[in-house]
Design a protein around this motif. Structure first.
Motif, PDB file in Angstrom:
ATOM      1  N   GLU A  77      30.357   7.852 -10.890  1.00  0.00           N
ATOM      2  CA  GLU A  77      31.475   7.382 -11.716  1.00  0.00           C
ATOM      3  C   GLU A  77      32.856   7.527 -11.047  1.00  0.00           C
TER       4      GLU A  77
ATOM      5  N   ARG B 213      33.638   7.737  -8.012  1.00  0.00           N
ATOM      6  CA  ARG B 213      33.822   6.880  -6.842  1.00  0.00           C
ATOM      7  C   ARG B 213      34.182   5.447  -7.270  1.00  0.00           C
ATOM      8  N   SER B 214      33.496   4.986  -8.312  1.00  0.00           N
ATOM      9  CA  SER B 214      33.771   3.600  -8.735  1.00  0.00           C
ATOM     10  C   SER B 214      35.187   3.487  -9.308  1.00  0.00           C
ATOM     11  N   ARG B 215      35.594   4.594  -9.999  1.00  0.00           N
ATOM     12  CA  ARG B 215      36.983   4.566 -10.504  1.00  0.00           C
ATOM     13  C   ARG B 215      37.975   4.486  -9.356  1.00  0.00           C
TER      14      ARG B 215
ATOM     15  N   GLY C 122      37.414   3.112  -6.581  1.00  0.00           N
ATOM     16  CA  GLY C 122      37.386   1.729  -6.079  1.00  0.00           C
ATOM     17  C   GLY C 122      38.313   0.836  -6.874  1.00  0.00           C
ATOM     18  N   TRP C 123      38.233   1.003  -8.194  1.00  0.00           N
ATOM     19  CA  TRP C 123      39.127   0.208  -9.039  1.00  0.00           C
ATOM     20  C   TRP C 123      40.586   0.483  -8.711  1.00  0.00           C
ATOM     21  N   GLY C 124      40.832   1.798  -8.597  1.00  0.00           N
ATOM     22  CA  GLY C 124      42.203   2.205  -8.320  1.00  0.00           C
ATOM     23  C   GLY C 124      42.705   1.590  -7.025  1.00  0.00           C
ATOM     24  N   LYS C 125      41.815   1.589  -6.036  1.00  0.00           N
ATOM     25  CA  LYS C 125      42.207   1.040  -4.756  1.00  0.00           C
ATOM     26  C   LYS C 125      42.542  -0.450  -4.868  1.00  0.00           C
ATOM     27  N   ARG C 126      41.669  -1.122  -5.638  1.00  0.00           N
ATOM     28  CA  ARG C 126      41.894  -2.561  -5.773  1.00  0.00           C
ATOM     29  C   ARG C 126      43.179  -2.859  -6.573  1.00  0.00           C
ATOM     30  N   LEU C 127      43.447  -1.993  -7.542  1.00  0.00           N
ATOM     31  CA  LEU C 127      44.622  -2.229  -8.389  1.00  0.00           C
ATOM     32  C   LEU C 127      45.925  -1.742  -7.741  1.00  0.00           C
TER      33      LEU C 127
ATOM     34  N   TYR D 181      48.741  -4.040  -6.813  1.00  0.00           N
ATOM     35  CA  TYR D 181      49.366  -4.705  -7.968  1.00  0.00           C
ATOM     36  C   TYR D 181      50.249  -3.721  -8.729  1.00  0.00           C
TER      37      TYR D 181
END
Lengths: 435, 292
Positions: free
Chosen positions: B3, B5-7, B9-14, B17
């Protein structure tokens, strides 16, 4: 002597009917609007909710007897006025200090008004949104359309006529029920003044008595004109021999032609705002349209005694700056109190000793000559600042107009609708901002 | 276990922005929205009394202001061009000298260049008005020594306006030029001299080509604000040289004609955009930002 001025209304030697003609209403702008309804008023009233009738104006329920009865003193007042327009000693205003001592109303005096249009554009958004402008008392001139806008749109508080004792007793004929505000419904004059011709007497030896001096090739490259399209237009009208108040659109076109010629002949150096007086002092111009009080104030400095004022025989425009209470003002009772307070001869004498514009209270002349009460001390305190005895102000025909000055005094044109204002601006603004 | 790690990932993508959000909001609220409001207003009809505007799709206003104020647009163009040219000529040697001969004191010299600009724009211009007035320090003295004819005056002339513009926008020219010159590797120039280039050829064939983008950035940064300027003309100018900025200002503050003022501003903006577009075409991928 002063009794006579108060009594008949007109200064000695002036035909009273002429005086009335100057100061009494001809056709009120608002009457025309009301009669013509939306027809003439559309452009002004546009998006004003079709408010062509008094009952639907935003101030319909404001300023009535019952409304005024509910207004109490808050002992504070935000007063927006023009720069250099009230007595100053150091950083204090004796007349305002006396007002505070007498009434307990603390005045926040702000020199916020540089010209009518830009000040109006600053308070307009608040008024349009139904909010307080932050000012309880403002001073607007009758020679620009903005005072008319404020009245037409119901953006001023009708005055409390039961609290105008000083005004009723002492106001002079020039400011009592004037054509731009019949019955003083919304306003009381602060000061009046002439727009005439200022010149440098060291350079201009034989000024004569004609407005033609502004158009004379003799002073090519030495003449300044005012950028205010209403002042500029009136100078053009007077120069072609037309009374501005009785002028027609075709006269305006002729006046504009005269002014264009003046410009293309290279007579005019620049079109100035209030800064003209600095240019006259600096010698950038030697002849310039000028406001009477500015020349008087300049003369207080020995270096600038060379500046003189000429009231042309063709006419000198008399404007009046009017105190008014903007709608939604927080402290209307305090504002009302100040307005009437400044109509006491003592207070006017103190203000006038500094201002030297046309005094709205003729009886102030006696106070300047033989002061009584608190004015004695206040005038004494001001004397070193002014450097001239009070009798100079008292006897100046520019402060208390004599027959000769009254004879050449002319009122402004009362615009009947926005279309006329646009037509006027369309003719005279391009001269100011032409390439 | 997966969990967090996936968060991440999201953070990195966001992240990009989110990081650009404050600037983006700033740009949107304080630039795009007012700009849009101005463009909309240019097609409306406004009441001078109430300030209320009604959309009337008054497209005719745009060509009409151009034809009405053509002379003022042209005056603005000539004055801004003259001031920019003067600035380029004046600031090129300054920037060149600081970049190549400033040594360790470069920053000090740059500061000296900017010191006058710590004072407000309007105050500086008004001071020039006093200095240049007929009875001011300069003219009065020269006239007293009979070095100038008595009727000579500077204020109220086009020359005064161009001089004022050139003075006020000088740093906008000097700094991009300095940045461009500073980036030049001096060894390239030395290589040119080794290959028997004269100083003249070294300047014309090495330095100048390498500073061209800087010159263009300087040109735009000076020309565009000077084109819309009204302060210099109002204070230093006379009757025969009104710039379009003065007209815009008058439309808003004297005539209370917001729609007319907005139309003029829209036209001004369009002309400036054409300038930037041409710049981009002429200089390819090199952008102004590189030199800021």
């Amino acid at each position: 002597m002063s009794e006579e001025i108060q009594g008949t209304g007109a200064p000695e030697g002036v035909d009273p009917s002429f005086w009335r003609g100057l100061t009494q209403p001809r056709v009120s702008r608002r009457d025309v609007l009301r009669i013509a309804g939306l027809g003439a008023g559309t452009s002004i009233m546009m998006a004003g909710g079709g408010a062509a009738f008094a009952s639907s104006l935003p101030n319909a329920k404001v300023g009535t007897k019952t409304w005024w009865a509910k207004q109490k003193l808050h002992h504070k007042l935000n007063f927006a006025n023009w720069p250099l327009y009230i007595d100053v000693v150091g950083s204090k205003h004796p007349s305002l200090d006396h007002f505070t001592q007498t009434t307990g109303v603390k005045v926040n005096y702000i020199e916020a008004i540089q010209d009518d249009a830009s000040f109006y554009s600053k308070i307009r958004p608040s008024l349009a949104a139904g909010q307080s402008t932050g000012y309880d008392l403002i001073v607007m001139t009758n020679n620009n359309p903005e005072l008319g806008y404020l009245m037409d749109l119901g953006w001023l508080v009708p005055l409390d006529h039961s609290k105008m004792a000083n005004f009723d007793k002492y106001a002079g004929p020039l400011v009592k029920s004037p054509s731009w505000d019949p019955g003083n419904k919304y306003s009381m004059a602060w000061q009046s003044g002439w727009t005439a011709v200022g010149y440098n007497s060291q350079v201009v030896k034989n000024p004569g008595d004609s407005i033609g001096i502004l158009f004379s090739k003799k002073y090519k490259g030495q003449v300044g004109m005012l950028a205010d399209p209403f002042e500029l237009g009136c100078a053009g009208l007077l120069a072609i021999g037309v009374e501005p108040a009785k002028s027609t659109e075709s006269d305006w076109a002729k006046a504009a032609k005269k002014l264009k010629q003046q410009k293309s002949d290279g007579i005019v150096v620049a079109y100035y705002d209030q800064s003209y007086i600095a240019h006259l002092k600096n010698g950038d111009v030697n002849v310039c349209q000028a406001y009477s009080g500015d020349i008087f104030q300049a003369n207080l400095t020995s270096k600038f005694k060379k500046l003189k004022l000429l009231l042309p025989h063709e006419g000198a425009m008399l404007w009046t700056d009017n105190m008014a209470i903007p709608l939604y003002a927080q402290n209307p009772r305090d504002a009302m109190t100040l307005m009437d307070f400044f109509y006491s001869p003592q207070t006017q004498a103190v203000v006038e000793y500094y201002d030297d514009y046309v005094c709205p209270v003729p009886a102030a002349k006696q106070q300047l000559l033989h002061p009584t009460g608190w004015a004695v001390q206040a005038l004494k305190k001001l004397a070193p600042e002014i450097g001239l005895p009070t009798s100079v102000t008292a006897n100046s025909p520019l402060v208390f107009p004599d027959a000769a000055a009254t004879k050449v005094t002319r009122p402004y044109y009362n615009f009947k609708n926005q279309a006329e204002i646009n037509a006027w601006n369309g003719l005279f603004l391009p001269i100011v901002q032409g390439a | 276990m997966t969990e967090p790690r996936s968060r991440g990932g999201w953070g990195k993508r966001l992240a990009p922005y989110l990081l650009s959000l404050p600037a983006g909001l700033w740009l949107l609220l304080l630039f795009i929205v007012p700009l849009g409001a101005m463009l909309v207003m240019s097609l409306e009809t406004c009441s001078p009394a109430t300030g209320a505007c009604v959309m009337t799709w008054h497209w005719g206003e745009l060509p009409s202001v151009v034809s009405l104020y053509r002379a003022q647009f042209l005056t603005s163009f000539y004055f801004a061009a003259a001031a920019t040219l003067a600035d380029l000529v004046i600031s090129f040697p300054i920037a060149y000298w600081i970049a190549f001969h400033g040594g360790r004191r470069k920053n000090f010299f740059l500061l000296m260049l900017l010191v006058p600009f710590f004072v407000s724009f309007i105050i500086r211009t008004i001071v020039w008005e006093f200095v240049l007035s007929n009875n001011g320090v300069v003219l009065h003295t020269l006239k007293n020594f009979h070095l100038l004819p008595h009727g000579f005056h500077v204020l109220g002339t086009g020359f005064a306006v161009v001089a004022g513009l050139a003075y006020n926008y000088l740093p906008f020219t000097a700094l991009p030029l300095y940045v461009a010159l500073e980036r030049i590797d001096y060894r390239i120039l030395e290589a040119a001299y080794d290959l028997y280039a004269t100083r003249r050829a070294g300047f014309l064939r090495v330095i100048l080509p390498l500073t061209v983008p800087g010159i263009f950035a300087a040109f735009l940064l000076t020309f565009i604000p000077a084109f819309g300027d009204y302060v210099n003309q109002e204070i230093l100018g006379g009757t025969a040289n009104t710039m379009v900025g003065t007209v815009v200002q008058n439309q808003f503050l004297v005539n209370l004609d917001y729609a007319g003022g907005a139309s003029l501003s829209a036209v001004l903006l369009a002309i400036s955009l054409v300038g930037i577009f041409l710049y981009a075409r002429l200089l390819g991928s090199r952008t102004i930002e590189q030199y800021l």
